[in-house]
Design a protein around this motif. Structure first.
Motif, PDB file in Angstrom:
ATOM      1  N   ALA A 210       0.804  -1.102   0.016  1.00 36.98           N
ATOM      2  CA  ALA A 210       0.135  -0.211  -0.087  1.00 36.98           C
ATOM      3  C   ALA A 210       0.892   1.195   0.014  1.00 36.98           C
ATOM      4  CB  ALA A 210      -0.547   0.115   1.460  1.00 36.98           C
ATOM      5  N   ILE A 211       0.565   2.215  -0.675  1.00 34.44           N
ATOM      6  CA  ILE A 211       1.088   3.585  -0.770  1.00 34.44           C
ATOM      7  C   ILE A 211       0.225   4.632  -0.014  1.00 34.44           C
ATOM      8  CG2 ILE A 211       0.533   4.002  -3.130  1.00 34.44           C
ATOM      9  CD1 ILE A 211       2.963   5.668  -3.423  1.00 34.44           C
ATOM     10  N   LEU A 212       0.774   5.435   0.952  1.00 33.17           N
ATOM     11  CA  LEU A 212      -0.055   6.237   1.700  1.00 33.17           C
ATOM     12  C   LEU A 212       0.534   7.719   1.092  1.00 33.17           C
ATOM     13  CD1 LEU A 212      -0.452   3.691   3.521  1.00 33.17           C
ATOM     14  CD2 LEU A 212      -1.324   5.306   5.162  1.00 33.17           C
ATOM     15  N   SER A 213      -0.215   8.551   0.617  1.00 40.10           N
ATOM     16  CA  SER A 213       0.203   9.812   0.311  1.00 40.10           C
ATOM     17  C   SER A 213      -0.321  10.833   1.405  1.00 40.10           C
ATOM     18  CB  SER A 213      -0.072  10.428  -1.229  1.00 40.10           C
ATOM     19  OG  SER A 213       0.385  11.413  -1.308  1.00 40.10           O
ATOM     20  N   ILE A 214       0.632  11.757   1.927  1.00 40.83           N
ATOM     21  CA  ILE A 214       0.139  12.681   3.141  1.00 40.83           C
ATOM     22  C   ILE A 214       0.393  13.897   2.885  1.00 40.83           C
ATOM     23  CG2 ILE A 214       0.540  13.000   5.681  1.00 40.83           C
ATOM     24  CD1 ILE A 214       1.721  10.079   5.837  1.00 40.83           C
ATOM     25  N   ASP A 215      -0.675  14.773   2.650  1.00 41.60           N
ATOM     26  CA  ASP A 215      -0.317  16.199   2.632  1.00 41.60           C
ATOM     27  C   ASP A 215      -0.673  16.901   3.666  1.00 41.60           C
ATOM     28  OD1 ASP A 215       0.385  18.233   0.326  1.00 41.60           O
ATOM     29  OD2 ASP A 215      -1.449  18.957   1.242  1.00 41.60           O
ATOM     30  N   LEU A 216       0.152  17.676   4.177  1.00 45.22           N
ATOM     31  CA  LEU A 216      -0.232  18.502   5.540  1.00 45.22           C
ATOM     32  C   LEU A 216      -0.934  19.644   5.210  1.00 45.22           C
ATOM     33  CD1 LEU A 216       3.289  18.749   7.443  1.00 45.22           C
ATOM     34  CD2 LEU A 216       1.945  17.115   7.440  1.00 45.22           C
TER      35      LEU A 216
ATOM     36  N   ILE B 161      -4.923   6.774  -0.406  1.00 49.00           N
ATOM     37  CA  ILE B 161      -4.259   5.185  -0.076  1.00 49.00           C
ATOM     38  C   ILE B 161      -4.588   4.826  -1.684  1.00 49.00           C
ATOM     39  CG2 ILE B 161      -4.425   3.131   1.067  1.00 49.00           C
ATOM     40  CD1 ILE B 161      -5.628   4.726   3.346  1.00 49.00           C
ATOM     41  N   ALA B 162      -3.603   3.983  -1.932  1.00 48.97           N
ATOM     42  CA  ALA B 162      -3.549   3.304  -3.144  1.00 48.97           C
ATOM     43  C   ALA B 162      -2.866   2.010  -2.994  1.00 48.97           C
ATOM     44  CB  ALA B 162      -3.085   4.019  -4.496  1.00 48.97           C
ATOM     45  N   LEU B 163      -3.856   0.959  -3.648  1.00 49.14           N
ATOM     46  CA  LEU B 163      -2.888  -0.432  -3.442  1.00 49.14           C
ATOM     47  C   LEU B 163      -2.370  -1.073  -4.488  1.00 49.14           C
ATOM     48  CD1 LEU B 163      -5.890  -1.918  -1.094  1.00 49.14           C
ATOM     49  CD2 LEU B 163      -4.065  -0.839  -0.248  1.00 49.14           C
ATOM     50  N   TYR B 164      -1.451  -1.496  -4.288  1.00 47.58           N
ATOM     51  CA  TYR B 164      -0.700  -2.308  -5.412  1.00 47.58           C
ATOM     52  C   TYR B 164      -0.912  -3.897  -5.266  1.00 47.58           C
ATOM     53  CZ  TYR B 164       2.760  -4.836  -8.464  1.00 47.58           C
ATOM     54  OH  TYR B 164       3.407  -5.591  -9.296  1.00 47.58           O
TER      55      TYR B 164
ATOM     56  N   THR C  86       4.585   2.142 -11.356  1.00 48.14           N
ATOM     57  CA  THR C  86       5.113   3.179 -10.444  1.00 48.14           C
ATOM     58  C   THR C  86       4.020   4.201 -10.685  1.00 48.14           C
ATOM     59  OG1 THR C  86       7.022   3.803 -11.541  1.00 48.14           O
ATOM     60  CG2 THR C  86       6.970   2.247  -9.573  1.00 48.14           C
ATOM     61  N   GLU C  87       4.176   4.791 -12.202  1.00 50.18           N
ATOM     62  CA  GLU C  87       3.446   6.047 -12.426  1.00 50.18           C
ATOM     63  C   GLU C  87       1.970   6.028 -12.225  1.00 50.18           C
ATOM     64  OE1 GLU C  87       5.384   3.974 -14.417  1.00 50.18           O
ATOM     65  OE2 GLU C  87       7.123   5.299 -14.549  1.00 50.18           O
ATOM     66  N   LYS C  88       1.296   4.700 -12.479  1.00 52.73           N
ATOM     67  CA  LYS C  88      -0.307   4.824 -12.290  1.00 52.73           C
ATOM     68  C   LYS C  88      -0.497   4.669 -10.572  1.00 52.73           C
ATOM     69  CE  LYS C  88      -4.017   4.247 -14.435  1.00 52.73           C
ATOM     70  NZ  LYS C  88      -4.589   5.243 -15.255  1.00 52.73           N
ATOM     71  N   LEU C  89       0.562   4.248 -10.110  1.00 54.25           N
ATOM     72  CA  LEU C  89       0.175   4.364  -8.696  1.00 54.25           C
ATOM     73  C   LEU C  89       0.331   5.694  -7.857  1.00 54.25           C
ATOM     74  CD1 LEU C  89       1.892   1.027  -7.109  1.00 54.25           C
ATOM     75  CD2 LEU C  89      -0.661   1.523  -6.806  1.00 54.25           C
ATOM     76  N   ARG C  90       1.324   6.256  -8.384  1.00 55.41           N
ATOM     77  CA  ARG C  90       1.406   7.651  -7.955  1.00 55.41           C
ATOM     78  C   ARG C  90       0.397   8.586  -8.524  1.00 55.41           C
ATOM     79  NH1 ARG C  90       6.672   8.940  -5.763  1.00 55.41           N
ATOM     80  NH2 ARG C  90       5.617  10.935  -5.397  1.00 55.41           N
TER      81      ARG C  90
END
Length: 856
Positions: free
Chosen positions: A456-462, A549-552, A559-563
């Motif tokens: 899983a990739i979690l992208s966090i923005d403050l 959140i996005a899951l592989y 990687t491009e599509k996940l990002r």
């Protein structure tokens, strides 16, 4: 001060013996008949097949002369003569194979080896034993009696005298050659002061040939004032009496053949015996040139010494054969950790032990190399400090033989290697938080995808982080980011990878089972933890976080599509009100993706100049003559068709393209208007964001300058939102533009938070009444009243009033009757491409009638 005797007494016996041997200067010299004949005589008289004149050096035995010996030298530890030297008296070995001292000696055990040996010591004049004269046989001998021993001893004494005589003779020959070849002027005189020798340099210096000078009094060279009493001083010096001139250097002027006085430096020494034979010899030097040369040499030496001492690099010179240091500079001593005097004369093995032997091995490699030999190593000083040293070694020819020395220059690479390590760290990690940086994250993502295991990739923005920077300053913002990084690392522990991917953007990679549940739980924990106040630099900052959140592999197999998909999820989380968590949803995030695609197309359109202007005429209500045109942006998408300005202008503002687009449209409008009749103006709409960069005035001036359009023909339309958002800054810029002659219009007046105070702060040139009021003017009393009020205010403030959206004859007549000065709308014309404008002007207007400045 220590004397030569004192120094000699401090040396060990062996060192004194080796010094005496060196004084003879006989080692490794060519064969000489006197010594060869003496060795042959010893063998012949004593009836021996072999004989040698052996000299014992530090580690070897070398033969100055030999008879029937198959070798030139041997190791000292197997040499029979070494025992003779140690005993300092004759040594006789009648059967070496039966003697415990020699029975295992390779010189004995070899085929035809030594069985009999007799040696008598050779002494230097100072009493040191330097070798032996020996006779040898390959069979035992019992017939070597006392008479033969006395003969051998006598021949040894003869050999010792021969070596001493050879040394004196050699010195005399050298002295004679030196005197004749030297550039120094040498003059010798007898006790009566008559000149007996003049060398070539003296002839050149004094101007007298040897024929002219020989036999003449030494007064020939003396200025008159020095002649009185000189004979007594000469006699005293020649007899060895005390004199201040003897063995000293004294400045003394001399008289040349042409009568000149030449300043010289004089060195005086006696020669001969104390009898009638003898006198003195003097060396004269032209002090003028010598002083100049000395000064130059001293300056050069001082300069080179200063360079050597202050050279930031380590420099050393070693004797190639022994490995002993002969030169080290200050930096070398510092790095080695010893005082300079403790280094000179010692080897690396003596200084550094086993590590030093590695240094000596590299010296040997450098001596054999045809190119500079470079090597980098780690050196630990005695105090424990460690240096990275890169040393370049080069063999250097010396006065005695080629490649006599090894010169080395070493760079202290410590800071460079530390910097290299730091750069490597910085290349992988974020310098502020210590987390993985964006580049490392990209590499890790690629590795995860290539491995194929779910993650899983979690992208966090403050959220509200910009406010921290603006309110407390960037140092406080940096401190807050460090706290954020620490909190994230505490939350995930070693279970996940945390990265700082941007200014206030962080990413977490999570692997293992139940990714959906674990990722969601972690995301909510992040939101909760980030909501806690952050104390930084004496301030308390309140921020928050939104998480996508996005899951592989289900949400993207690259990687491009996940990002891309995790960014879409994050965008939706922020759009939903911040402090939210959103998992990627292909259907819910489709609109966001579509907007992003449109943003990419807009960037290309702006770069390619595909955004064009259409021009809608503005007419004077009293005459219907055209007074100008409003420039309206149009974008025809290649697949979507015409995109509404409300869509793409808003998009340009959101993605930071508005300045570039605004400049493009200004250039188009000015370039088109300059081709129209001079009384026609062009109106260009401005976004509030164009005022924020501080570059708007320069952009407008550049467009006017490039096109040649007069400032009075340019009108700028701004909305009420501009004045509301930033009154002071906006007013300053608008006043500066008006001062240049540019007209300012307030657009869509009445639809926002309209306030009459705007006109008090900045009197506009024109007010545009929004079309929504014009559409209802015939049916709505309130709309009619508002239009009539705005027109009344315009008259009172001498401003023109433009009514937008005029579509019918009734609207036109009513607006004209109410006093509206200008009209615009489909009743007159829709917006048209620039190429249609000239024909429209010709159709609509007779010769132009100029209006008063209040309504122009």
């Amino acid at each position: 001060m220590e004397t030569a005797a004192d120094i000699g007494n401090t040396l060990g016996d062996e060192e004194r013996r080796l010094a005496a041997l060196a004084d003879l200067a006989i080692l490794d010299t060519a064969p000489e008949a006197d010594f060869d004949e003496l060795a042959a005589l010893a063998a012949d008289i004593l009836g021996m097949p072999q004989a040698a004149l052996s000299l014992v050096d530090k580690d070897r035995q070398w033969f100055k002369a030999k008879v029937a010996l198959p070798f030139e030298q041997t190791y000292r530890d197997i040499a029979f003569c070494s025992h003779t030297v140690a005993l300092r008296e004759p040594l006789i070995v009648r059967d070496a194979s039966a003697d415990a001292r020699f029975s295992d000696n390779p010189l004995v055990t070899a085929d035809g080896g030594i069985r009999f040996y007799a040696g008598a010591p050779l002494f230097h004049s100072n009493g040191q034993c330097v070798g032996s004269l020996c006779v040898l046989d390959s069979r035992p001998r019992d017939d070597f009696d006392e008479d033969k021993l006395r003969i051998l001893e006598g021949l040894a004494r003869l050999a010792s005298r021969l070596m001493a005589t050879r040394g004196e003779r050699r010195k005399g020959e050298i002295a004679a050659k030196v005197v004749e070849a030297t550039s120094e002027a040498v003059v010798a005189a007898d006790r009566e002061g008559r000149i007996v020798l003049v060398n070539r340099a003296a002839e050149d210096l004094f101007g007298h040939s040897s024929q002219q000078a020989l036999g003449k009094s030494i007064e020939l060279l003396m200025p008159d004032r020095f002649r009185n009493g000189h004979q007594k001083k000469i006699d005293n010096a020649a007899a060895g009496g005390p004199t201040r001139l003897l063995n000293t250097l004294v400045e003394l002027p001399i008289k040349t053949a042409d009568g000149r006085e030449l300043p010289t430096e004089l060195s005086l020494a006696p020669w001969g015996d104390n009898g009638s034979e003898g006198g003195f010899a003097a060396i004269f030097r032209d002090i003028t040139s010598r002083k100049l040369l000395e000064t130059d040499r001293q300056e050069t030496r001082n300069f080179l010494d200063a360079i050597l001492e202050n050279l930031p690099a380590m420099l050393f010179v070693k004797e190639a054969r022994t490995g002993r240091y002969v030169v080290v500079n200050k930096r070398a001593a510092e790095i080695m950790g010893y005082a300079e005097e403790d280094i000179l004369g010692r080897t690396d093995s003596e200084l550094f032990g086993p590590v030093g032997r590695d240094y000596e091995k590299r010296d040997a490699e450098a001596i054999l190399s045809e190119r500079p030999f470079a090597y980098e190593s780690e050196h630990t000083r005695a105090d424990g400090e460690t240096f990275n040293i890169r040393t370049t070694r080069v063999p250097m020819d010396g006065p005695d033989h080629p490649r006599q020395f090894v010169i080395g220059i070493a760079e202290d690479m410590t800071d460079f290697r530390r910097s290299e390590a730091k750069n490597y760290w910085l290349a992988r990690y974020d310098g502020l938080t210590g987390l993985l940086n964006r580049g490392s994250l990209s590499s890790l993502l690629s590795d995860y995808v290539s491995e194929g295991d779910p993650f899983a990739i979690l992208s966090i923005d403050l959220d509200r982080f910009k406010a921290v920077n603006e309110q407390f300053g960037h140092p406080a913002g940096d401190a807050a980011l460090k706290v954020v990084g620490d909190r994230l690392q505490e939350l995930v522990g070693r279970e996940c990878v945390v990265s700082r991917a941007g200014s206030d953007e962080f990413v977490i990679l999570l692997r293992g089972p139940r990714l959906n549940d674990r990722a969601t739980t972690l995301a909510y924990n992040v939101v909760e933890r980030m909501a806690e106040p952050i104390k930084t630099r004496g301030k308390v900052a309140h921020i928050g976080a939104s998480v996508g959140i996005a899951l592989y592999p289900q949400d993207g197999e690259t990687t491009e599509k996940l990002r891309e998909n995790v960014d879409l999820a994050l965008y939706r989380a922020k759009k939903d009100g911040r402090d939210k968590v959103c998992l990627f949803d292909s259907q819910m995030d489709a609109a966001v993706r579509d907007r992003r695609m449109l943003e990419g197309d807009l960037r290309a359109a702006v770069a390619n100049g595909d955004i064009k202007l259409a021009y809608q005429p503005v007419v004077a209500s009293s005459t219907t003559d055209v007074t100008g045109f409003e420039a309206l942006a149009r974008w025809k998408h290649p697949t979507r068709g015409h995109i509404s300005p409300e869509v793409f202008i808003s998009l340009a503002e959101d993605c930071g393209l508005i300045e570039e687009l605004g400049a493009l449209l200004l250039d188009q409008a000015c370039n088109a208007a300059v081709k129209w009749p001079e009384h026609l103006c062009v109106a260009v709409n401005l976004s509030p964001l164009q005022f924020r960069s501080g570059k708007l005035i320069q952009t407008i001036q550049s467009a006017l300058n490039r096109s040649g359009l007069a400032p009075e023909r340019l009108q700028l339309e701004v909305t009420e939102r501009l004045v509301i958002e930033d009154t002071d800054e906006t007013v300053t810029q608008l006043k500066e533009l008006r001062a240049q002659g540019i007209h300012i219009l307030i657009d869509d007046f009445g639809v926002g938070h309209s306030s009459l105070s705007y006109f008090q702060v900045l009197p506009f040139d024109k007010v545009k009444i929004d079309k929504s009021f014009i559409h209802e003017i015939e049916t709505s009393r309130s709309a009619n009243a508002i239009v009539e009020a705005v027109i009344g205010i315009g008259r009172q403030l001498s401003m023109g009033i433009v009514a937008e959206g005029v579509e019918t004859e009734k609207q036109r007549n009513l607006l004209t009757r109410l006093g509206c000065s200008h009209l615009q709308g489909y009743y007159f014309s829709a917006a048209m491409p620039p190429e249609e404008v000239p024909a429209f002007i010709a159709d609509m207007q007779a010769p132009p009638v100029r209006l008063a400045s209040t309504v122009a």
